[in-house]
Motif scaffolding. Structure first.
Motif, PDB file in Angstrom:
ATOM      1  N   ARG A  48      20.937   2.234 -51.823  1.00  0.00           N
ATOM      2  CA  ARG A  48      21.116   1.912 -53.660  1.00  0.00           C
ATOM      3  C   ARG A  48      22.399   0.650 -53.339  1.00  0.00           C
ATOM      4  O   ARG A  48      22.503  -0.326 -54.355  1.00  0.00           O
ATOM      5  CB  ARG A  48      21.508   2.754 -53.963  1.00  0.00           C
ATOM      6  CG  ARG A  48      20.228   3.659 -54.392  1.00  0.00           C
ATOM      7  CD  ARG A  48      20.654   4.673 -55.515  1.00  0.00           C
ATOM      8  NE  ARG A  48      21.658   5.591 -55.108  1.00  0.00           N
ATOM      9  CZ  ARG A  48      21.720   6.481 -55.021  1.00  0.00           C
ATOM     10  NH1 ARG A  48      20.402   7.326 -54.076  1.00  0.00           N
ATOM     11  NH2 ARG A  48      22.423   7.279 -54.703  1.00  0.00           N
ATOM     12  N   ILE A  49      23.602   1.224 -52.259  1.00  0.00           N
ATOM     13  CA  ILE A  49      24.737  -0.472 -52.372  1.00  0.00           C
ATOM     14  C   ILE A  49      24.688  -0.981 -51.484  1.00  0.00           C
ATOM     15  O   ILE A  49      24.046  -2.693 -52.219  1.00  0.00           O
ATOM     16  CB  ILE A  49      25.314   0.228 -51.594  1.00  0.00           C
ATOM     17  CG1 ILE A  49      26.326   1.627 -52.131  1.00  0.00           C
ATOM     18  CG2 ILE A  49      26.567  -0.409 -51.198  1.00  0.00           C
ATOM     19  CD1 ILE A  49      27.063   2.294 -51.644  1.00  0.00           C
ATOM     20  N   ILE A  50      23.394  -1.377 -50.379  1.00  0.00           N
ATOM     21  CA  ILE A  50      22.985  -2.590 -50.315  1.00  0.00           C
ATOM     22  C   ILE A  50      22.194  -3.265 -51.579  1.00  0.00           C
ATOM     23  O   ILE A  50      22.315  -4.345 -51.293  1.00  0.00           O
ATOM     24  CB  ILE A  50      21.945  -2.465 -48.846  1.00  0.00           C
ATOM     25  CG1 ILE A  50      22.757  -1.401 -47.934  1.00  0.00           C
ATOM     26  CG2 ILE A  50      21.440  -3.260 -48.689  1.00  0.00           C
ATOM     27  CD1 ILE A  50      22.034  -1.308 -46.625  1.00  0.00           C
ATOM     28  N   LYS A  51      20.963  -2.742 -52.425  1.00  0.00           N
ATOM     29  CA  LYS A  51      20.358  -3.635 -52.943  1.00  0.00           C
ATOM     30  C   LYS A  51      20.653  -4.025 -53.984  1.00  0.00           C
ATOM     31  O   LYS A  51      20.474  -4.967 -54.565  1.00  0.00           O
ATOM     32  CB  LYS A  51      19.232  -1.891 -53.730  1.00  0.00           C
ATOM     33  CG  LYS A  51      18.730  -2.733 -54.807  1.00  0.00           C
ATOM     34  CD  LYS A  51      17.257  -1.285 -55.450  1.00  0.00           C
ATOM     35  CE  LYS A  51      16.701  -1.797 -55.906  1.00  0.00           C
ATOM     36  NZ  LYS A  51      15.374  -0.439 -56.747  1.00  0.00           N
ATOM     37  N   SER A  52      22.002  -2.698 -54.330  1.00  0.00           N
ATOM     38  CA  SER A  52      22.201  -3.556 -55.043  1.00  0.00           C
ATOM     39  C   SER A  52      23.475  -4.867 -54.805  1.00  0.00           C
ATOM     40  O   SER A  52      23.678  -6.209 -55.685  1.00  0.00           O
ATOM     41  CB  SER A  52      23.784  -2.830 -55.956  1.00  0.00           C
ATOM     42  OG  SER A  52      24.924  -2.653 -55.216  1.00  0.00           O
ATOM     43  N   ILE A  53      23.993  -5.126 -54.088  1.00  0.00           N
ATOM     44  CA  ILE A  53      24.433  -6.623 -53.434  1.00  0.00           C
ATOM     45  C   ILE A  53      23.163  -7.761 -53.238  1.00  0.00           C
ATOM     46  O   ILE A  53      23.724  -8.493 -54.005  1.00  0.00           O
ATOM     47  CB  ILE A  53      25.182  -6.148 -52.247  1.00  0.00           C
ATOM     48  CG1 ILE A  53      26.213  -5.245 -52.041  1.00  0.00           C
ATOM     49  CG2 ILE A  53      25.513  -7.882 -51.477  1.00  0.00           C
ATOM     50  CD1 ILE A  53      26.668  -5.096 -50.443  1.00  0.00           C
ATOM     51  N   ALA A  54      21.957  -6.944 -52.314  1.00  0.00           N
ATOM     52  CA  ALA A  54      21.227  -8.331 -51.921  1.00  0.00           C
ATOM     53  C   ALA A  54      20.625  -8.652 -53.449  1.00  0.00           C
ATOM     54  O   ALA A  54      20.485 -10.335 -54.130  1.00  0.00           O
ATOM     55  CB  ALA A  54      19.955  -8.012 -51.630  1.00  0.00           C
ATOM     56  N   GLU A  55      20.407  -7.757 -55.341  1.00  0.00           N
ATOM     57  CA  GLU A  55      20.278  -8.465 -55.925  1.00  0.00           C
ATOM     58  C   GLU A  55      20.827  -8.804 -56.726  1.00  0.00           C
ATOM     59  O   GLU A  55      20.288  -9.949 -57.839  1.00  0.00           O
ATOM     60  CB  GLU A  55      19.268  -7.016 -56.707  1.00  0.00           C
ATOM     61  CG  GLU A  55      18.086  -6.359 -56.270  1.00  0.00           C
ATOM     62  CD  GLU A  55      18.040  -5.110 -57.245  1.00  0.00           C
ATOM     63  OE1 GLU A  55      16.839  -5.044 -57.304  1.00  0.00           O
ATOM     64  OE2 GLU A  55      18.762  -4.887 -57.524  1.00  0.00           O
ATOM     65  N   ASN A  56      22.263  -9.484 -56.694  1.00  0.00           N
ATOM     66  CA  ASN A  56      22.482  -9.875 -57.428  1.00  0.00           C
ATOM     67  C   ASN A  56      23.624 -11.165 -56.867  1.00  0.00           C
ATOM     68  O   ASN A  56      24.403 -11.658 -57.465  1.00  0.00           O
ATOM     69  CB  ASN A  56      23.915  -9.034 -58.010  1.00  0.00           C
ATOM     70  CG  ASN A  56      23.273  -7.782 -58.663  1.00  0.00           C
ATOM     71  OD1 ASN A  56      23.038  -8.172 -60.347  1.00  0.00           O
ATOM     72  ND2 ASN A  56      22.884  -6.304 -58.792  1.00  0.00           N
ATOM     73  N   VAL A  57      23.010 -11.239 -55.956  1.00  0.00           N
ATOM     74  CA  VAL A  57      23.908 -12.341 -55.139  1.00  0.00           C
ATOM     75  C   VAL A  57      22.578 -13.326 -54.645  1.00  0.00           C
ATOM     76  O   VAL A  57      21.389 -13.285 -55.001  1.00  0.00           O
ATOM     77  CB  VAL A  57      24.626 -12.050 -53.838  1.00  0.00           C
ATOM     78  CG1 VAL A  57      25.636 -11.478 -53.801  1.00  0.00           C
ATOM     79  CG2 VAL A  57      24.117 -11.633 -52.746  1.00  0.00           C
ATOM     80  N   ASN A  58      22.985 -15.146 -54.964  1.00  0.00           N
ATOM     81  CA  ASN A  58      22.201 -15.861 -54.374  1.00  0.00           C
ATOM     82  C   ASN A  58      21.777 -16.009 -53.250  1.00  0.00           C
ATOM     83  O   ASN A  58      21.509 -17.527 -52.794  1.00  0.00           O
ATOM     84  CB  ASN A  58      22.354 -17.088 -55.184  1.00  0.00           C
ATOM     85  CG  ASN A  58      22.047 -16.644 -56.793  1.00  0.00           C
ATOM     86  OD1 ASN A  58      21.138 -16.134 -57.707  1.00  0.00           O
ATOM     87  ND2 ASN A  58      23.064 -16.507 -57.493  1.00  0.00           N
ATOM     88  N   ILE A  59      22.875 -16.030 -52.212  1.00  0.00           N
ATOM     89  CA  ILE A  59      22.481 -15.875 -50.272  1.00  0.00           C
ATOM     90  C   ILE A  59      22.450 -14.953 -50.254  1.00  0.00           C
ATOM     91  O   ILE A  59      22.257 -14.102 -50.314  1.00  0.00           O
ATOM     92  CB  ILE A  59      24.482 -16.442 -50.142  1.00  0.00           C
ATOM     93  CG1 ILE A  59      25.142 -15.016 -50.889  1.00  0.00           C
ATOM     94  CG2 ILE A  59      25.059 -17.700 -51.302  1.00  0.00           C
ATOM     95  CD1 ILE A  59      26.485 -15.003 -50.426  1.00  0.00           C
ATOM     96  N   PRO A  60      21.775 -14.791 -48.405  1.00  0.00           N
ATOM     97  CA  PRO A  60      20.544 -14.252 -47.673  1.00  0.00           C
ATOM     98  C   PRO A  60      21.701 -13.084 -47.993  1.00  0.00           C
ATOM     99  O   PRO A  60      22.976 -14.003 -46.991  1.00  0.00           O
ATOM    100  CB  PRO A  60      20.178 -14.926 -46.584  1.00  0.00           C
ATOM    101  CG  PRO A  60      20.279 -16.257 -46.679  1.00  0.00           C
ATOM    102  CD  PRO A  60      22.152 -17.061 -47.853  1.00  0.00           C
ATOM    103  N   VAL A  61      21.627 -12.225 -47.332  1.00  0.00           N
ATOM    104  CA  VAL A  61      22.454 -10.722 -46.864  1.00  0.00           C
ATOM    105  C   VAL A  61      21.340  -9.971 -45.730  1.00  0.00           C
ATOM    106  O   VAL A  61      20.466  -9.879 -46.632  1.00  0.00           O
ATOM    107  CB  VAL A  61      22.663  -9.598 -48.364  1.00  0.00           C
ATOM    108  CG1 VAL A  61      22.710  -8.389 -47.900  1.00  0.00           C
ATOM    109  CG2 VAL A  61      23.247 -10.560 -49.663  1.00  0.00           C
TER     110      VAL A  61
END
Length: 256
Positions: free
Chosen positions: A65-78
């Motif tokens: 869930r933490i990874i998802k929150s990051i991936a969904e809210n930045v415009n750069i690759p994660v």
């Protein structure tokens, strides 16, 4: 061009990819804001942020869930650090990788060390895992998803170079996109690995190993700082709150 394609280009371009490591959404947004081109999550930092130690002690669903929150809210690759996959069962690890890809990340780090006890998986065992991960990703619409095979030989062996080379070559043959060798510092050994392994090399920042330009000259393709930034932030927080309680004066919060 999607984020997976962008991330692959960043890992293989002539320039070195300086990867910022985030542990929550605020740190990820800050890294993006100041100009980092890609983010890697740090499992150590994520665990610390919720009061746990590293080593797959956090529930995987909560971690994801933490990874998802990051991936969904930045415009750069994660790229997601999922340690050793949160299981010793290949099918479960593959399933966890697919779930991680589904939340929108462009790649993962996957370790070849055990979590329940000291030691490294056999080369054949980890190669089989990488092969099955690659096949599953390809079959589920995640072609070119970046698998960064973390090799923990420099953390566990006294003379790690030969075993590192053997592992790296086998992992590349099994479908990994790049290799990550934390603990590797010696310039000669860095050059040996780059010379003999046909995949981008990721190096971890360590005291005395900090300069992107120098590493680029050696041929390193990716440089990350892991939990070093989160550790520094936590240390600063602890020192500041100690000063607050000892001095019972909030003036330190307004110092430049």
């Amino acid at each position: 061009m999607n984020k997976i394609q962008i991330f692959n280009e960043l890992n293989t371009s002539d320039d070195l990819l300086f990867l910022g490591n985030a542990w929550d959404l605020l740190s990820a947004l800050t890294l993006e804001k100041v100009g980092f081109k890609a983010i890697g999550t740090t499992s150590w930092g994520i665990a610390n942020s919720i009061g746990l130690a590293d080593g797959e002690l956090i529930d995987f669903d909560r971690h994801l869930r933490i990874i998802k929150s990051i991936a969904e809210n930045v415009n750069i690759p994660v790229s997601a650090d999922i340690e050793a996959g949160y299981s010793e069962d290949i099918k479960t690890i593959v399933y966890n990788v697919l779930r991680t890809a589904d939340v929108g990340v462009a790649g993962i780090n996957i370790e070849d060390s055990f979590k329940s006890h000291k030691g490294l998986k056999s080369i054949s065992q980890h190669s089989k895992l990488i092969s099955e991960i690659r096949t599953a990703l390809d079959n589920n619409g995640f072609q070119d998803f970046y698998i960064n095979a973390r090799i923990d030989t420099y953390f566990q062996l006294e003379h790690p170079l030969i075993d590192t080379l053997n592992r790296a070559k086998a992992y590349v043959e099994s479908g990994t996109s790049g290799i990550f060798v934390p603990g590797l510092k010696n310039e000669h050994e860095i050059k040996e690995i780059i010379l003999h392994v046909d995949a981008p090399l990721n190096i971890l920042s360590l005291p005395g190993l900090t300069n992107c330009n120098k590493l680029k000259e050696l041929g390193v393709k990716r440089f990350s700082f892991g939990n070093a930034l989160s550790d520094m932030i936590i240390s600063y927080l602890e020192k500041t709150v100690e000063q607050l309680i000892e001095g019972k004066d909030t003036s330190i919060l307004y110092e430049a």
